[in-house]
Design a protein around this motif. Structure first.
Motif, PDB file in Angstrom:
ATOM      1  N   GLN A 135      -4.842  18.974-153.186  1.00  0.00           N
ATOM      2  CA  GLN A 135      -6.131  18.839-152.527  1.00  0.00           C
ATOM      3  C   GLN A 135      -7.241  18.609-153.552  1.00  0.00           C
ATOM      4  OE1 GLN A 135      -6.319  22.519-150.372  1.00  0.00           O
ATOM      5  NE2 GLN A 135      -5.355  21.693-148.531  1.00  0.00           N
ATOM      6  N   SER A 136      -7.228  19.383-154.622  1.00  0.00           N
ATOM      7  CA  SER A 136      -8.254  19.262-155.663  1.00  0.00           C
ATOM      8  C   SER A 136      -8.227  17.879-156.306  1.00  0.00           C
ATOM      9  CB  SER A 136      -8.053  20.337-156.738  1.00  0.00           C
ATOM     10  OG  SER A 136      -8.202  21.629-156.205  1.00  0.00           O
ATOM     11  N   GLU A 137      -7.021  17.379-156.600  1.00  0.00           N
ATOM     12  CA  GLU A 137      -6.890  16.088-157.262  1.00  0.00           C
ATOM     13  C   GLU A 137      -7.383  14.956-156.357  1.00  0.00           C
ATOM     14  OE1 GLU A 137      -5.756  13.141-160.129  1.00  0.00           O
ATOM     15  OE2 GLU A 137      -6.368  15.253-160.167  1.00  0.00           O
ATOM     16  N   ILE A 138      -6.957  14.980-155.096  1.00  0.00           N
ATOM     17  CA  ILE A 138      -7.349  13.920-154.163  1.00  0.00           C
ATOM     18  C   ILE A 138      -8.848  13.989-153.878  1.00  0.00           C
ATOM     19  CG2 ILE A 138      -7.101  13.140-151.763  1.00  0.00           C
ATOM     20  CD1 ILE A 138      -4.106  13.785-152.036  1.00  0.00           C
ATOM     21  N   PHE A 139      -9.371  15.200-153.726  1.00  0.00           N
ATOM     22  CA  PHE A 139     -10.809  15.342-153.479  1.00  0.00           C
ATOM     23  C   PHE A 139     -11.612  14.807-154.673  1.00  0.00           C
ATOM     24  CE2 PHE A 139     -14.749  17.800-154.027  1.00  0.00           C
ATOM     25  CZ  PHE A 139     -15.423  17.371-152.889  1.00  0.00           C
ATOM     26  N   ARG A 140     -11.157  15.103-155.886  1.00  0.00           N
ATOM     27  CA  ARG A 140     -11.862  14.631-157.080  1.00  0.00           C
ATOM     28  C   ARG A 140     -11.928  13.111-157.112  1.00  0.00           C
ATOM     29  NH1 ARG A 140     -10.559  12.426-161.596  1.00  0.00           N
ATOM     30  NH2 ARG A 140      -8.311  12.633-161.212  1.00  0.00           N
ATOM     31  N   ILE A 141     -10.819  12.476-156.812  1.00  0.00           N
ATOM     32  CA  ILE A 141     -10.766  11.004-156.839  1.00  0.00           C
ATOM     33  C   ILE A 141     -11.687  10.422-155.765  1.00  0.00           C
ATOM     34  CG2 ILE A 141      -9.282   8.999-156.474  1.00  0.00           C
ATOM     35  CD1 ILE A 141      -6.987  10.674-157.665  1.00  0.00           C
ATOM     36  N   ILE A 142     -11.655  11.002-154.576  1.00  0.00           N
ATOM     37  CA  ILE A 142     -12.524  10.509-153.491  1.00  0.00           C
ATOM     38  C   ILE A 142     -13.993  10.709-153.850  1.00  0.00           C
ATOM     39  CG2 ILE A 142     -13.218  10.886-151.078  1.00  0.00           C
ATOM     40  CD1 ILE A 142     -10.299  11.591-150.471  1.00  0.00           C
ATOM     41  N   ASP A 143     -14.292  11.858-154.451  1.00  0.00           N
ATOM     42  CA  ASP A 143     -15.668  12.165-154.840  1.00  0.00           C
ATOM     43  C   ASP A 143     -16.173  11.182-155.895  1.00  0.00           C
ATOM     44  OD1 ASP A 143     -18.030  13.730-154.751  1.00  0.00           O
ATOM     45  OD2 ASP A 143     -17.410  14.806-156.556  1.00  0.00           O
ATOM     46  N   GLU A 144     -15.293  10.783-156.799  1.00  0.00           N
ATOM     47  CA  GLU A 144     -15.686   9.855-157.864  1.00  0.00           C
ATOM     48  C   GLU A 144     -15.658   8.401-157.412  1.00  0.00           C
ATOM     49  OE1 GLU A 144     -12.944  10.706-160.983  1.00  0.00           O
ATOM     50  OE2 GLU A 144     -13.888  12.618-161.537  1.00  0.00           O
ATOM     51  N   ASN A 145     -15.009   8.143-156.276  1.00  0.00           N
ATOM     52  CA  ASN A 145     -14.871   6.771-155.782  1.00  0.00           C
ATOM     53  C   ASN A 145     -15.224   6.717-154.288  1.00  0.00           C
ATOM     54  OD1 ASN A 145     -13.238   5.308-158.170  1.00  0.00           O
ATOM     55  ND2 ASN A 145     -12.380   7.368-157.872  1.00  0.00           N
TER      56      ASN A 145
ATOM     57  N   ASP B 260      -4.969   2.668-149.903  1.00  0.00           N
ATOM     58  CA  ASP B 260      -4.115   1.989-150.880  1.00  0.00           C
ATOM     59  C   ASP B 260      -4.575   2.284-152.314  1.00  0.00           C
ATOM     60  OD1 ASP B 260      -2.560   0.934-148.905  1.00  0.00           O
ATOM     61  OD2 ASP B 260      -3.597  -0.995-148.848  1.00  0.00           O
ATOM     62  N   ASP B 261      -5.889   2.227-152.530  1.00  0.00           N
ATOM     63  CA  ASP B 261      -6.415   2.509-153.867  1.00  0.00           C
ATOM     64  C   ASP B 261      -6.192   3.965-154.247  1.00  0.00           C
ATOM     65  OD1 ASP B 261      -7.212  -0.088-154.158  1.00  0.00           O
ATOM     66  OD2 ASP B 261      -9.302   0.285-153.569  1.00  0.00           O
ATOM     67  N   LEU B 262      -6.298   4.837-153.263  1.00  0.00           N
ATOM     68  CA  LEU B 262      -6.065   6.252-153.509  1.00  0.00           C
ATOM     69  C   LEU B 262      -4.616   6.494-153.912  1.00  0.00           C
ATOM     70  CD1 LEU B 262      -7.506   8.979-153.455  1.00  0.00           C
ATOM     71  CD2 LEU B 262      -6.903   9.182-151.035  1.00  0.00           C
ATOM     72  N   ALA B 263      -3.704   5.775-153.259  1.00  0.00           N
ATOM     73  CA  ALA B 263      -2.282   5.898-153.583  1.00  0.00           C
ATOM     74  C   ALA B 263      -2.016   5.429-155.014  1.00  0.00           C
ATOM     75  CB  ALA B 263      -1.449   5.100-152.587  1.00  0.00           C
ATOM     76  N   ASP B 264      -2.696   4.348-155.422  1.00  0.00           N
ATOM     77  CA  ASP B 264      -2.532   3.836-156.784  1.00  0.00           C
ATOM     78  C   ASP B 264      -3.000   4.848-157.821  1.00  0.00           C
ATOM     79  OD1 ASP B 264      -1.457   1.482-155.888  1.00  0.00           O
ATOM     80  OD2 ASP B 264      -3.362   0.386-155.930  1.00  0.00           O
ATOM     81  N   LYS B 265      -4.110   5.504-157.544  1.00  0.00           N
ATOM     82  CA  LYS B 265      -4.702   6.419-158.511  1.00  0.00           C
ATOM     83  C   LYS B 265      -3.964   7.746-158.601  1.00  0.00           C
ATOM     84  CE  LYS B 265      -9.421   4.582-158.388  1.00  0.00           C
ATOM     85  NZ  LYS B 265      -9.494   4.273-159.843  1.00  0.00           N
ATOM     86  N   THR B 266      -3.259   8.117-157.536  1.00  0.00           N
ATOM     87  CA  THR B 266      -2.558   9.407-157.527  1.00  0.00           C
ATOM     88  C   THR B 266      -1.066   9.269-157.768  1.00  0.00           C
ATOM     89  OG1 THR B 266      -2.226   9.297-155.137  1.00  0.00           O
ATOM     90  CG2 THR B 266      -4.225  10.406-155.921  1.00  0.00           C
ATOM     91  N   ALA B 267      -0.559   8.031-157.659  1.00  0.00           N
ATOM     92  CA  ALA B 267       0.884   7.783-157.776  1.00  0.00           C
ATOM     93  C   ALA B 267       1.665   8.505-156.693  1.00  0.00           C
ATOM     94  CB  ALA B 267       1.397   8.181-159.166  1.00  0.00           C
ATOM     95  N   LEU B 268       0.988   8.773-155.548  1.00  0.00           N
ATOM     96  CA  LEU B 268       1.646   9.379-154.392  1.00  0.00           C
ATOM     97  C   LEU B 268       1.761   8.352-153.275  1.00  0.00           C
ATOM     98  CD1 LEU B 268      -0.171  12.844-154.188  1.00  0.00           C
ATOM     99  CD2 LEU B 268       2.183  12.441-154.927  1.00  0.00           C
ATOM    100  N   ALA B 269       2.805   8.468-152.470  1.00  0.00           N
ATOM    101  CA  ALA B 269       2.956   7.578-151.324  1.00  0.00           C
ATOM    102  C   ALA B 269       1.901   7.890-150.266  1.00  0.00           C
ATOM    103  CB  ALA B 269       4.358   7.723-150.734  1.00  0.00           C
ATOM    104  N   SER B 270       1.537   6.871-149.498  1.00  0.00           N
ATOM    105  CA  SER B 270       0.493   7.041-148.481  1.00  0.00           C
ATOM    106  C   SER B 270       0.830   8.143-147.492  1.00  0.00           C
ATOM    107  CB  SER B 270       0.277   5.725-147.726  1.00  0.00           C
ATOM    108  OG  SER B 270      -0.184   4.716-148.593  1.00  0.00           O
ATOM    109  N   HIS B 271       2.100   8.228-147.102  1.00  0.00           N
ATOM    110  CA  HIS B 271       2.478   9.218-146.089  1.00  0.00           C
ATOM    111  C   HIS B 271       2.379  10.646-146.621  1.00  0.00           C
ATOM    112  CE1 HIS B 271       6.412   8.844-148.172  1.00  0.00           C
ATOM    113  NE2 HIS B 271       6.626  10.082-147.751  1.00  0.00           N
ATOM    114  N   LYS B 272       2.333  10.785-147.950  1.00  0.00           N
ATOM    115  CA  LYS B 272       2.147  12.115-148.532  1.00  0.00           C
ATOM    116  C   LYS B 272       0.666  12.433-148.741  1.00  0.00           C
ATOM    117  CE  LYS B 272       6.621  12.465-150.890  1.00  0.00           C
ATOM    118  NZ  LYS B 272       7.313  12.697-152.185  1.00  0.00           N
ATOM    119  N   ILE B 273      -0.149  11.394-148.840  1.00  0.00           N
ATOM    120  CA  ILE B 273      -1.585  11.592-149.029  1.00  0.00           C
ATOM    121  C   ILE B 273      -2.272  11.953-147.706  1.00  0.00           C
ATOM    122  CG2 ILE B 273      -3.750  10.411-149.617  1.00  0.00           C
ATOM    123  CD1 ILE B 273      -2.202   8.795-151.650  1.00  0.00           C
ATOM    124  N   LEU B 274      -1.864  11.328-146.615  1.00  0.00           N
ATOM    125  CA  LEU B 274      -2.558  11.503-145.335  1.00  0.00           C
ATOM    126  C   LEU B 274      -2.621  12.957-144.863  1.00  0.00           C
ATOM    127  CD1 LEU B 274      -1.428   8.316-143.392  1.00  0.00           C
ATOM    128  CD2 LEU B 274      -3.735   8.885-144.164  1.00  0.00           C
TER     129      LEU B 274
END
Length: 369
Positions: free
Chosen positions: A316-326, A332-346
């Motif tokens: 949660q912290s990692e994804i929130f940080r990326i969203i906050d900075e972008n 798709d871009d979020l998946a690229d930056k986290t190296a996680l699949a979309s179905h795991k990010i949602l």
């Protein structure tokens, strides 16, 4: 009290295949319900989309007799008859393409006050009850009107809390004024009128509380207000239809999030996940978004920011940080930056949204809040 136009409007609306939309087309074409009643059969070929079968029941004397009896019933029971084509409907409701062409009314309606619709399950939990109580405590000095459907559970609590805090309330019924359903709420309906509220229904005195009427009723609950709050609902609950109508009418929709394991929160969570409702994080934020009075200072009742900050997991912290900075980053871009699949990010996005940390935008884009 009533005119010929009321008489012919009731008769015309009673005709087979003449629903609200077709009725409205006819009165716009002929200028009045009476003219439509008298001239449609003669000139129907000039009407786009109207065939002989559709207009065959217009002019039926039985419908005119029914309308006469309906006017007597309304007069005896002090019922006002609002006609859409005479601009009698509440302003926002009148803007809806499928608004009722006839709206029967008992009691007083103040069109100048802001409205908010609140709906939810009949099987309300203590969580939903607490939210409603605290919402009305925070807005008790607000100059607004609540709107709900006079059902058991959430609806009943909304009307009762409105009365308790001296806030006018609108109850929209799914049947005619010859009865009251559920009967347990008869005294509540009387109290609503005594306290200056109003009962609305589009159904005449021949219409019973049939199941399909409740979905039809929900479009009025959604259409009359600029915002709808879904307190608690399960998957497929009736409140989902109210939220759907509100989305269709381009109104604001808010949903109270809950645990994914709680049945009565699953519908709300799903609305939030599908971007069909904004998650309610605190009552303070909700009140500000609605444009009501400033709350009295109790802001920590739901998902306070101090609680949120300590609940974030590593993902949660990692994804929130990326969203906050972008801001407005795509999935798709979020998946690229986290190296996680979309179905795991949602699922993580949903958790962050329920915590009030992230807002989902159209096109699967996300924004930190």
């Amino acid at each position: 009290m009533y005119s010929e136009e009321h008489l012919y409007s009731i008769a015309l609306r009673e005709c087979n295949l003449i629903g609200d939309i077709n009725f409205y087309k006819l009165v716009r074409t002929f200028g009045s319900a009476k003219n439509a009643w008298e001239n449609t059969k003669k000139e129907y070929k000039k009407l786009d989309g109207f065939g002989s079968k559709m207009i065959s029941d217009i002019g039926n004397p039985d419908h005119l007799k029914f309308a006469e009896n309906e006017l007597k019933f309304c007069e005896t029971n002090h019922i006002k008859i609002n006609l859409r084509h005479l601009h009698d409907l509440p302003k926002l409701l009148n803007e809806c393409d499928d608004a009722p062409v006839i709206l029967y009314q008992k009691g007083n309606y103040d069109g100048s006050k802001q409205k908010v619709s609140m709906v939810g399950t009949r099987n309300m939990t203590s969580y939903g009850k607490q939210f409603i109580e605290e919402f009305f405590q925070e807005t008790s000095s607000g100059n607004f009107i609540s709107v709900s459907g006079l059902a058991l559970g959430v609806d009943k609590e909304v009307h009762e809390q409105s009365i308790l805090h001296q806030i006018s309330t609108v109850a929209v019924l799914a049947h005619g004024f010859h009865t009251l359903y559920p009967s347990k709420n008869k005294k509540l309906s009387e109290k609503i009128l005594e306290e200056g509220g109003v009962l609305f229904t589009e159904f005449n005195s021949s219409r019973k509380p049939d199941r399909e009427n409740f979905i039809q009723r929900n479009r009025i609950v959604a259409g009359i207000s600029p915002a709808t709050i879904v307190v608690e609902t399960a998957f497929g609950g009736g409140s989902i239809s109210t939220a759907t109508y509100a989305n269709l009418y381009n109104r604001e929709v808010y949903a109270l999030p809950g645990k994914i394991t709680d049945k009565q929160s699953q519908g709300c969570n799903h609305l939030i996940f599908q971007n069909k409702a904004s998650a309610i994080s605190t009552i303070k934020d909700l009140v500000e978004n609605l444009g009501f009075n400033h709350p009295k200072g109790r802001t920590g009742e739901l998902f306070s920011h101090s609680e949120i900050s300590i609940q974030l997991t590593e993902n949660q912290s990692e994804i929130f940080r990326i969203i906050d900075e972008n801001p407005q980053i795509s999935l798709d871009d979020l998946a690229d930056k986290t190296a996680l699949a979309s179905h795991k990010i949602l699922p993580v996005i949903l958790e962050l949204e329920l915590l009030g940390k992230v807002k989902s935008l159209s096109g699967r884009q996300f924004l930190a809040t």
